[in-house]
Structures are given as C-alpha cells and as structure tokens.
Design a protein around this motif. Sequence first.
Motif, PDB file in Angstrom:
ATOM      1  N   SER A 168       2.780   3.093 -10.504  1.00 46.60           N
ATOM      2  CA  SER A 168       1.587   3.843 -10.118  1.00 46.60           C
ATOM      3  C   SER A 168       1.324   3.794  -8.612  1.00 46.60           C
ATOM      4  CB  SER A 168       0.361   3.279 -10.858  1.00 46.60           C
ATOM      5  OG  SER A 168      -0.829   3.857 -10.376  1.00 46.60           O
ATOM      6  N   ASN A 169       0.844   4.909  -8.086  1.00 42.61           N
ATOM      7  CA  ASN A 169       0.377   4.944  -6.695  1.00 42.61           C
ATOM      8  C   ASN A 169      -1.098   4.578  -6.591  1.00 42.61           C
ATOM      9  OD1 ASN A 169       2.595   5.820  -4.908  1.00 42.61           O
ATOM     10  ND2 ASN A 169       2.650   7.618  -6.255  1.00 42.61           N
ATOM     11  N   LYS A 170      -1.739   4.333  -7.729  1.00 42.48           N
ATOM     12  CA  LYS A 170      -3.159   3.965  -7.750  1.00 42.48           C
ATOM     13  C   LYS A 170      -3.352   2.456  -7.829  1.00 42.48           C
ATOM     14  CE  LYS A 170      -4.583   8.241 -10.093  1.00 42.48           C
ATOM     15  NZ  LYS A 170      -5.218   8.797 -11.320  1.00 42.48           N
ATOM     16  N   HIS A 171      -2.548   1.799  -8.673  1.00 33.94           N
ATOM     17  CA  HIS A 171      -2.757   0.370  -8.935  1.00 33.94           C
ATOM     18  C   HIS A 171      -1.911  -0.472  -7.966  1.00 33.94           C
ATOM     19  CE1 HIS A 171      -4.776   1.898 -12.427  1.00 33.94           C
ATOM     20  NE2 HIS A 171      -3.658   2.363 -12.948  1.00 33.94           N
TER      21      HIS A 171
ATOM     22  N   PRO B 221      -5.058   3.016   2.574  1.00 36.74           N
ATOM     23  CA  PRO B 221      -4.446   3.736   3.688  1.00 36.74           C
ATOM     24  C   PRO B 221      -3.701   2.811   4.668  1.00 36.74           C
ATOM     25  CG  PRO B 221      -6.678   4.540   3.312  1.00 36.74           C
ATOM     26  CD  PRO B 221      -6.502   3.332   2.443  1.00 36.74           C
ATOM     27  N   LYS B 222      -4.235   1.601   4.880  1.00 37.12           N
ATOM     28  CA  LYS B 222      -3.560   0.696   5.807  1.00 37.12           C
ATOM     29  C   LYS B 222      -2.193   0.311   5.272  1.00 37.12           C
ATOM     30  CE  LYS B 222      -3.939  -3.527   8.518  1.00 37.12           C
ATOM     31  NZ  LYS B 222      -4.795  -4.644   8.975  1.00 37.12           N
ATOM     32  N   TRP B 223      -2.099   0.007   3.963  1.00 35.26           N
ATOM     33  CA  TRP B 223      -0.798  -0.336   3.398  1.00 35.26           C
ATOM     34  C   TRP B 223       0.171   0.838   3.534  1.00 35.26           C
ATOM     35  CZ3 TRP B 223       1.601   2.055  -0.827  1.00 35.26           C
ATOM     36  CH2 TRP B 223       2.843   1.507  -1.136  1.00 35.26           C
ATOM     37  N   ARG B 224      -0.295   2.040   3.239  1.00 34.11           N
ATOM     38  CA  ARG B 224       0.592   3.203   3.307  1.00 34.11           C
ATOM     39  C   ARG B 224       1.102   3.439   4.725  1.00 34.11           C
ATOM     40  NH1 ARG B 224      -3.082   4.508  -0.774  1.00 34.11           N
ATOM     41  NH2 ARG B 224      -2.033   5.071  -2.734  1.00 34.11           N
TER      42      ARG B 224
END
Length: 519
Positions: free
Chosen positions: A109-112, A136-139
């Motif tokens: 998942s891109n949410k969890h 956003p910081k992780w991405r």
Amino acid sequence: MAWLREDVLSLVPHAVPYVFLTAIIGLVITWYIKRMRKVALIEKLPGPPGIPILGNALEVNVEPREFFQVVKGLSYIWGLCTPIWRVWVGPIPAVQVQRAKEAEVILSSNKHIDKSRDYTFLHPWLGTGLLTSTGPKWRSRRKLLTPAFHFKILEDFMEVFNKQSGIMVKKLEKKANGKDFDIFPDVTLCALDIICETAMGRCVNAQENSESDYVKAIYRIGALVQQRQARPWLQPDILFKLLGYAKEHDACLKVLHDMSYSCIKERRVQYLERKMRKKQQSSSNEDDAFVGKKERLAFLDLLLEAAESDPSITDVDLREEVDTFMFEGHDTTAAAINWSLYLLGTHPEIQARVHEELDMIFGDDDRPVTMNDLREMKMTENCIKEALRLFPSVPFIGRELTEEVVIDSYRIPKGTTIMIVPFRIHRDPEQFPKPEVFDPDRFLAENCKDRHPYAYVPFSAGPRNCIGQKFALMEEKIVLSSILRKFKVGSDVRREDLKLLGELILRPENGNVVQLTPR
C-alpha cells in the motif's frame, strides 16, 4: 429593550463555565464511543486474554533476551488459529501479521507507510530521515536518495568491500586454529568500517580500534534505544531522564552527531574543490581521466550535490540521512553474514558446494572480488538468501494505521499498530515446504516462480522496501566469500539450543561461536 439586553449580557459570564463543561463532556463521550468501537473491532481478532488497563503488557514487555521468545511463542500458539492475531500493550492494540497474503495488504500500500511508535525512540539520533519519516517528506527523501544506489555507483564501493574484508581475514587468520570463538564481533566491526567509509567517506578503523568513542557510542545508543522500546517506564522523557539514562544517551548522541557534522563540513570542502577542478579542466580542455573517474564518492558526496541544487536541504537533513545509513547499514548486514556462517558451519555438505563454487571462480588466486565474480556466486547468494529466510535481520516490521483497513475479513481500525513478522512469514509451509530445513536451492529460479511475491520479505517489500538491499547483498557476498576462500567454518551449536535476542536486529544471545580451520 435595553434592560433585556443588559440582563442577557449579565448572564454570559455565568454561562461560560457551563458551555465549556458541556463541550468537554461532548468530547469525552465522542472519544468513548470511538474507543469502544475500536475495542470491539480489535477484540474480534483472536489473541491472548488481557487484564484491565494493562492488557497483555506484562506478557510482552519483557527483557530483550526474552522478548523474541515470548512473541515467537505467542505466534506459534495463536498463529495456528489465524494468520493474524492481536495483543493489547496497555491501551494500544498491536496486530501481528504472519502470512504473505495478509502482509501484502499493508506492504504493497501507498497509504499504510507510517512507521509504528517504536521508531520514535530513534528520532533523537536519526531525526526524520528515510527510515523514520512519513508522508511527503518520506516520498521526497526516497526520490532524492534512490539515484545514490544506482548500480554504477555501488560498483565504485567494491574497493572498500574488498579492502575491509581483507583486514578482517588477516585478523581471523590468528584465530583459525580449530578452537571455538565468537566471530560475530569481527564481522560487525568489518561491516561498521565499510558503512563509515561508503556513507561518510571517512575511515574510523573500527577493526583496529574497537575502543574508539565513535564505535562505543554506536553500540551503546543501540542498546539504550532497545531498552526504551522494551520497558514502558523508560518511554516517557521525564522518567528516562530521572532514571539516569538520558545523560548517557545524550553523550552518545553528541559523539555521533559531532562525527556526522564534521564529515559534512569536511566533504563539502572537498566537493567544492572537486567542482573547481572540473571547471578549470573544462575551460582548459584537459583530459578528464583525473576528475570524476579515479575519485570514489561516498553517499554523503551525492547528498551534497543534491543539496547544492536544492537550498531547502540543510545540514540537519544531510546528517539525518548519513546517520540513517550508519544505523541501517552495518548491524543488519553483519547479522546476515553471521547467520550465513552459522548455517554453513552446521551444514558442511552445503558449505562444500560453496567452496566448490568459489574454487571455480578464483582457484588459488588471492585477487579481489570483481563484479563479474559476484554474478557467478549463485550458490553463495542462495545461501545468504536462505539464511535471511530462517533468520531475517529485522524480525519485525512495524506500521501505524492512519485509516481503517480490512485484513483477512477483519476490520482493523485507525491507530492500530501492525506488526509484520518476517520470521513467521518465512516459515509458512505452503510457501516453503519443510520450513525449518536449511535449503539454499529454494532460491533457484525454477523453485521461486510460483511463490507468493510477499512470502520472502527480509528487506521488507512494496513502496517502502529497503533502498539499500543491493548494496547489502553485494557486501554480504564479498565478506562471506572472503572468509570461505580462506577457511572452513564449523559450528557445534544446535538450532534448538539457540537463544534469539529480539533486539533492533535478530542476533544469537551468546554470539556466533564457530571454529575456523585454514583450507
């Protein structure tokens, strides 16, 4: 009407406390309703009975040497009923996931993607770098750092892998007399030297000076973080300070952060000098063999280059990522190598196949390992993968749900901690027949084709998988092959006698006791 307005205004000061009290009562009722719904959903999952307020905290909050045994025992008991089960750590529910199909729901998942609360105790050291950041910081960090692990950049680190492995082998020659000794520290110090040089561009010579302040700080702060995770009374900052741990913790932080900032300052000067040389070279049309090809760059150099084009990247940001490399890049790799050595030491027939492969590649030549050699190490690589299946360096992956999710028909509410357990996922007999057997041939191409893509997750999986797994596997193959080219490894420790420590990594309580003999 003026008199009416005055009467109403006179009542306002008396009404304010009642309005405030009503609001508080309303918030409490809303919280209570949400809480009861959460409890009702979690209690539908199987799991050990708890006691009021504490839940199962007395069962799972034990010393590090007991923690993994407790969780492993609960997994075997409740995992027979369902691929997921729950415990209550005080008021906080934790759901254990121990099968590939259910793990995929979270890992893919891109949410969890939010890490669990356990990771917050790493924040003083690592800040919110790639490992601990979210949203956003992780991405943005992931996007920034991905190019640093490009194949061509990793190839430049071969020299470091070979050099530090050679130093370790020289030390091991003095112990290769067929007598028992713990090889775990030797491998760990080698891995620490490798990550320091590749991440920061600085040699700390841990193998020659294991008593340096930096080396001691690395190990001590890891132990303090582990203690804090396992002992609820150490988790509040005020108690951590009152009980005397914070002073030592902060002293370690100072040593570690001072080293990182010192390296940033030093490498920035070198980066600017290198940039100036390139500019001068370009203007004079000189041959470019001197610049950029012979000079090996550390991960920090690549971050400095990114920071120059993005002023929002501060020295604190650089330090977070360098410290994250240091934390993730030595203990996990050292554990993987040690478990490989242990398993090969207890399976001499499989070790013989590795020796045969290495002899075909190198013969009697002492030359360094090349990239072509790594591609030829099929059996060696499969042994490492199988060791990581049986003894994953990171035995638990923790996520915090930011929204409700359905797993195996169970609705798991927001705020729940999800613990994905590779140690159990890797032992699913449907995916790995005879799961306790050490069989490197499981990773032959023909034996992998029908396996669930999330059945093997030693480096996690999905969007938040380990960015450094190619780096780690290269290092593990070089260090392990360097040992096995010179020595035969033996171990008399039976698998059933192993005592596993559920710390930040999975390690044997009594070290990795082996015997080495020259080949």
